[in-house]
Structure formats: C-alpha cells, structure tokens
Write a protein that holds these residues in place. Structure first.
Motif, PDB file in Angstrom:
ATOM      1  N   MET A 246       5.619   5.257  13.004  1.00 50.34           N
ATOM      2  CA  MET A 246       5.929   5.559  11.607  1.00 50.34           C
ATOM      3  C   MET A 246       7.245   4.878  11.192  1.00 50.34           C
ATOM      4  O   MET A 246       7.296   4.155  10.204  1.00 50.34           O
ATOM      5  N   LYS A 247       8.324   5.108  12.018  1.00 50.01           N
ATOM      6  CA  LYS A 247       9.615   4.509  11.674  1.00 50.01           C
ATOM      7  C   LYS A 247       9.518   2.986  11.682  1.00 50.01           C
ATOM      8  O   LYS A 247      10.048   2.308  10.808  1.00 50.01           O
ATOM      9  N   GLU A 248       8.827   2.456  12.693  1.00 48.77           N
ATOM     10  CA  GLU A 248       8.648   1.000  12.800  1.00 48.77           C
ATOM     11  C   GLU A 248       7.883   0.481  11.584  1.00 48.77           C
ATOM     12  O   GLU A 248       8.183  -0.582  11.061  1.00 48.77           O
ATOM     13  N   ASP A 249       6.898   1.275  11.126  1.00 45.24           N
ATOM     14  CA  ASP A 249       6.091   0.852   9.973  1.00 45.24           C
ATOM     15  C   ASP A 249       6.962   0.739   8.731  1.00 45.24           C
ATOM     16  O   ASP A 249       6.829  -0.196   7.948  1.00 45.24           O
ATOM     17  N   ILE A 250       7.862   1.726   8.563  1.00 41.59           N
ATOM     18  CA  ILE A 250       8.715   1.714   7.360  1.00 41.59           C
ATOM     19  C   ILE A 250       9.590   0.471   7.376  1.00 41.59           C
ATOM     20  O   ILE A 250       9.718  -0.233   6.373  1.00 41.59           O
ATOM     21  N   ILE A 251      10.180   0.167   8.539  1.00 37.95           N
ATOM     22  CA  ILE A 251      11.081  -0.990   8.625  1.00 37.95           C
ATOM     23  C   ILE A 251      10.295  -2.297   8.430  1.00 37.95           C
ATOM     24  O   ILE A 251      10.746  -3.205   7.736  1.00 37.95           O
ATOM     25  N   ALA A 252       9.108  -2.360   9.023  1.00 32.86           N
ATOM     26  CA  ALA A 252       8.284  -3.575   8.859  1.00 32.86           C
ATOM     27  C   ALA A 252       7.906  -3.764   7.389  1.00 32.86           C
ATOM     28  O   ALA A 252       7.966  -4.874   6.855  1.00 32.86           O
ATOM     29  N   LEU A 253       7.548  -2.654   6.724  1.00 29.83           N
ATOM     30  CA  LEU A 253       7.187  -2.734   5.296  1.00 29.83           C
ATOM     31  C   LEU A 253       8.389  -3.132   4.451  1.00 29.83           C
ATOM     32  O   LEU A 253       8.281  -3.895   3.493  1.00 29.83           O
ATOM     33  N   LEU A 254       9.557  -2.605   4.851  1.00 35.24           N
ATOM     34  CA  LEU A 254      10.782  -2.922   4.119  1.00 35.24           C
ATOM     35  C   LEU A 254      11.063  -4.423   4.190  1.00 35.24           C
ATOM     36  O   LEU A 254      11.307  -5.081   3.171  1.00 35.24           O
ATOM     37  N   LYS A 255      10.991  -4.953   5.406  1.00 35.66           N
ATOM     38  CA  LYS A 255      11.216  -6.398   5.596  1.00 35.66           C
ATOM     39  C   LYS A 255      10.221  -7.202   4.752  1.00 35.66           C
ATOM     40  O   LYS A 255      10.597  -8.124   4.042  1.00 35.66           O
ATOM     41  N   GLU A 256       8.954  -6.800   4.797  1.00 32.61           N
ATOM     42  CA  GLU A 256       7.915  -7.520   4.056  1.00 32.61           C
ATOM     43  C   GLU A 256       8.185  -7.476   2.547  1.00 32.61           C
ATOM     44  O   GLU A 256       8.010  -8.470   1.836  1.00 32.61           O
ATOM     45  N   ASN A 257       8.656  -6.311   2.075  1.00 31.88           N
ATOM     46  CA  ASN A 257       8.890  -6.184   0.630  1.00 31.88           C
ATOM     47  C   ASN A 257      10.139  -6.930   0.180  1.00 31.88           C
ATOM     48  O   ASN A 257      10.206  -7.364  -0.967  1.00 31.88           O
ATOM     49  N   VAL A 258      11.112  -7.103   1.099  1.00 30.36           N
ATOM     50  CA  VAL A 258      12.254  -7.971   0.782  1.00 30.36           C
ATOM     51  C   VAL A 258      11.722  -9.394   0.613  1.00 30.36           C
ATOM     52  O   VAL A 258      12.054 -10.095  -0.349  1.00 30.36           O
ATOM     53  N   ILE A 259      10.860  -9.809   1.525  1.00 31.61           N
ATOM     54  CA  ILE A 259      10.283 -11.166   1.465  1.00 31.61           C
ATOM     55  C   ILE A 259       9.474 -11.337   0.170  1.00 31.61           C
ATOM     56  O   ILE A 259       9.510 -12.387  -0.468  1.00 31.61           O
ATOM     57  N   GLN A 260       8.791 -10.272  -0.223  1.00 29.24           N
ATOM     58  CA  GLN A 260       7.989 -10.323  -1.458  1.00 29.24           C
ATOM     59  C   GLN A 260       8.860 -10.244  -2.711  1.00 29.24           C
ATOM     60  O   GLN A 260       8.365 -10.424  -3.820  1.00 29.24           O
ATOM     61  N   GLY A 261      10.138  -9.895  -2.534  1.00 30.10           N
ATOM     62  CA  GLY A 261      11.029  -9.761  -3.696  1.00 30.10           C
ATOM     63  C   GLY A 261      10.652  -8.580  -4.573  1.00 30.10           C
ATOM     64  O   GLY A 261      10.853  -8.591  -5.785  1.00 30.10           O
ATOM     65  N   ARG A 262      10.135  -7.520  -3.944  1.00 28.65           N
ATOM     66  CA  ARG A 262       9.690  -6.342  -4.707  1.00 28.65           C
ATOM     67  C   ARG A 262      10.741  -5.252  -4.669  1.00 28.65           C
ATOM     68  O   ARG A 262      10.909  -4.576  -3.661  1.00 28.65           O
ATOM     69  N   ARG A 263      11.423  -5.061  -5.785  1.00 36.69           N
ATOM     70  CA  ARG A 263      12.470  -4.047  -5.857  1.00 36.69           C
ATOM     71  C   ARG A 263      11.839  -2.647  -5.865  1.00 36.69           C
ATOM     72  O   ARG A 263      12.217  -1.787  -5.109  1.00 36.69           O
ATOM     73  N   THR A 264      10.865  -2.453  -6.765  1.00 42.67           N
ATOM     74  CA  THR A 264      10.224  -1.121  -6.867  1.00 42.67           C
ATOM     75  C   THR A 264       8.704  -1.248  -6.820  1.00 42.67           C
ATOM     76  O   THR A 264       8.158  -2.344  -6.838  1.00 42.67           O
ATOM     77  N   LYS A 265       8.071  -0.090  -6.850  1.00 37.61           N
ATOM     78  CA  LYS A 265       6.598  -0.046  -6.789  1.00 37.61           C
ATOM     79  C   LYS A 265       5.939  -0.713  -7.993  1.00 37.61           C
ATOM     80  O   LYS A 265       4.756  -1.032  -7.970  1.00 37.61           O
ATOM     81  N   ASP A 266       6.706  -0.922  -9.068  1.00 31.87           N
ATOM     82  CA  ASP A 266       6.126  -1.532 -10.273  1.00 31.87           C
ATOM     83  C   ASP A 266       6.067  -3.056 -10.197  1.00 31.87           C
ATOM     84  O   ASP A 266       5.477  -3.701 -11.071  1.00 31.87           O
ATOM     85  N   ASP A 267       6.699  -3.648  -9.166  1.00 30.29           N
ATOM     86  CA  ASP A 267       6.722  -5.118  -9.072  1.00 30.29           C
ATOM     87  C   ASP A 267       5.478  -5.650  -8.363  1.00 30.29           C
ATOM     88  O   ASP A 267       4.987  -5.040  -7.410  1.00 30.29           O
ATOM     89  N   GLU A 268       5.053  -6.826  -8.834  1.00 30.62           N
ATOM     90  CA  GLU A 268       3.842  -7.437  -8.260  1.00 30.62           C
ATOM     91  C   GLU A 268       4.080  -8.042  -6.893  1.00 30.62           C
ATOM     92  O   GLU A 268       3.235  -7.985  -6.010  1.00 30.62           O
ATOM     93  N   GLY A 269       5.247  -8.698  -6.745  1.00 29.45           N
ATOM     94  CA  GLY A 269       5.529  -9.418  -5.497  1.00 29.45           C
ATOM     95  C   GLY A 269       5.013 -10.831  -5.556  1.00 29.45           C
ATOM     96  O   GLY A 269       4.177 -11.163  -6.411  1.00 29.45           O
ATOM     97  N   ILE A 270       5.517 -11.676  -4.647  1.00 25.78           N
ATOM     98  CA  ILE A 270       5.137 -13.081  -4.606  1.00 25.78           C
ATOM     99  C   ILE A 270       3.624 -13.239  -4.487  1.00 25.78           C
ATOM    100  O   ILE A 270       3.003 -14.059  -5.146  1.00 25.78           O
TER     101      ILE A 270
END
Ligand code: B12
Length: 229
Positions: free
Chosen positions: A1-25
């Motif tokens: 679970m903790k690993e999943d959160i960190i992996a998702l966080l890294k991925e969302n930084v890469i996607q440039g997604r600040r919040t849930k409303d952003d589309e991402g790259i």
C-alpha cells in the motif's frame, strides 16, 4: 500500500498532475488522485515526509528532467510538474518545520544569478528550518553583490548556493571570489548543491562542501558543528 502511494506519486509528478482534476500528459486521468491528494494520502498512511520527497517527488522530477533532455517534454511540461511538487511541499512543510527548536546557527541560501530553479533550494530551506537552523532565503537569481551584502550584514554561519544550469554554476565561483575580495570568505562556510554541480566543482571553486540533497546537507552541517567542538 505504502509503496503504491509513492509509486503513484512519482508517476503523477511525471504526468504533471497537481490535482485529480488534471488530465496529465497521457490524458484521460481526470478523477484519479493527483500529486496533492497523494501527498495528503502519504501523510495519512504515516509515510515519512523524507520518503515522500526522495522517492516520490524528487524521483519523479528526475524523470521529467530526463524526458526534457530527450526532447520528449517541453518547458510547459516541466512547469506543470514543478507546480505540482511545489504544492506538495506546501502540504509537507508543517511536518518538516518545528519552529520551537533552539537555533543551531544561521543559514543564508540563494539560487545564484541567472538561475530561477527553486524547488531544490526550497526543500533544503524547509529541511534545515525543521532541523533547527535559522534560515534566510534570499530567493532566485541572486547576484554576488547581494550575497556579499547579506553575509556582511546578516552574518550567517553558513551560506548555501544552488545552481541547476551549467551556464549559471559559474556564478557560484564568482560569489566565492567576491566574498574573498570583501574579506568575508573566512566568516562563512559555503555549501553548494544542484543538478549542475559536483564534489569536483566544489573543490575547484573552493567551496567548503558539495551536498547531493537536503538530507546530505544536514549531515555536512553536523560534521562542521562537531569539528568546532
Ligand atoms: C523543474 C525544472 C524547470 C522549471 C523550474 C521551476 C522552479 N520553480 O524551480 C522551469 C520550467 C522554470 C525550468 C526552466 C529552465 N530549465 Co529547467 N529543469 C527543471 C527540472 C526538470 C527539475 C529541477 C527540479 O526541481 N528538481 C527537483 C529538485 C528537488 O532537485 P534539485 O533542484 O536538484 O535539488 C536537490 C539537490 O540538487 C540539492 N540542492 C539543490 N540546490 C541546493 C543548494 C544547497 C545549498 C544544498 C545544500 C543542496 C542543494 O538538494 C535538493 C533537494 O534534494 C530539471 C531536471 C533535473 N534533473 O534537475 C531541469 C533542468 C535543470 N533545466 C534545464 C534547462 C535547460 C532549463 C532552461 C534553460 C530551459 C529553457 N530553454 O528555457 C530554463 C532555465 C531558466 C533559468 N534561467 O533558470 C536543464 C539544465 C541543463 C544544463 N546542464 O544546464 C535541466 C537539467 C533539464 C535537462 N535535462 O536538460 N526548469
């Protein structure tokens, strides 16, 4: 679970997604948690802020930089990721800063002239405040004249210089020279950091230390304090 959160966080930084409303790259991500929501989730799951910073935020920015170098990403993409990381740091800040600790010394920090990158500098400033240093953040694009004036008047024990560009790292050497010319070099320990610089460069410009990140800076400062005893 903790690993999943960190992996998702890294991925969302890469996607440039600040919040849930952003589309991402890649698009089509609206509705799934972005960097701000995931940072909050990391706190709720007792993930230490340093893990969130190192393995989520910073690791994500590293990939963003690689993609920019490979011409896969452009400036607006870097900016979107940078804004997401800055927002995450605002959430983490209270958990890293403990204002009631007695000061361990005065630390002035600046991004050098010509350079506007400030995410790394801001992280270092927050971490050092949290560890008990009185931090004077001079901001970005700071001239050597301004730094000399601050060293003369504010009398910091330590000076931190940040540069991320090979074109601006030379301003670190110029700042050290300016300190020498003004008879101030032996009044302050100079620490340098940022993607453009290295241990070798620190030696070349006669800085007192190179720090790979904020946590490294904390160790370096502890060693300076021990050496004084
Ligand atoms: C985000 C980003 C931007 C954002 C900055 C937003 C902001 N508010 O900071 C924007 C879009 C504005 C930007 C602009 C540009 N950027 Co830029 N950017 C980046 C990127 C992707 C991430 C930087 C970052 O925030 N990293 C995350 C933080 C946490 O890491 P960090 O900064 O390294 O800091 C850590 C350590 O280094 C250390 N540290 C840093 N400073 C200090 C200081 C002290 C005292 C200590 C102790 C420690 C320390 O501790 C920090 C915390 O762990 C990097 C890629 C990369 N890999 O670095 C490119 C990168 C730095 N940019 C690059 C370039 C080319 C540019 C532009 C010239 C692009 C252009 N053509 O306009 C402009 C320059 C503008 C200027 N005059 O400064 C290049 C530099 C190449 C080079 N070798 O010179 C890079 C490496 C991308 C690449 N691979 O090509 N950028």
């Amino acid at each position: 679970m903790k690993e999943d959160i960190i992996a998702l966080l890294k991925e969302n930084v890469i996607q440039g997604r600040r919040t849930k409303d952003d589309e991402g790259i890649d698009g089509n991500m609206v509705g799934t948690p972005g960097v701000l929501e995931l940072t909050q989730l990391a706190l709720e799951n007792n993930i230490a802020p340093n893990i969130t910073i190192e393995q989520g935020l910073t690791a994500g920015m590293q990939i963003v930089g690689d993609k920019f170098a490979a011409k896969e990403y452009f400036i607006p993409d870097m900016l979107a990721s940078a804004e997401a990381v800055s927002g995450a740091m605002d959430i983490l800040k209270p958990y890293l800063e403990k204002s009631d600790i007695a000061t361990k010394g005065k630390f002035a920090i600046a991004t050098v002239k010509g350079d506007i990158h400030d995410i790394g500098k801001n992280i270092v400033a927050i971490l050092l405040r949290g560890t008990g240093y009185e931090v004077n953040d001079l901001g970005i694009d700071v001239s050597s004249e301004k730094i000399v004036a601050v060293v003369r008047e504010y009398k910091p024990d330590f000076l931190g210089l940040s540069a991320l560009l090979t074109t601006t790292m030379v301003a670190m050497g110029e700042t050290i020279e300016a300190l020498k010319e003004n008879g101030l070099r032996d009044k302050v320990k100079v620490l340098i950091g940022g993607a453009a610089v290295s241990e070798e460069y620190a030696q070349e410009i006669e800085a007192d230390a190179y720090c790979a990140d904020g946590f490294h800076a904390i160790k370096v400062l502890e060693n300076f304090q021990k050496a004084k005893l």
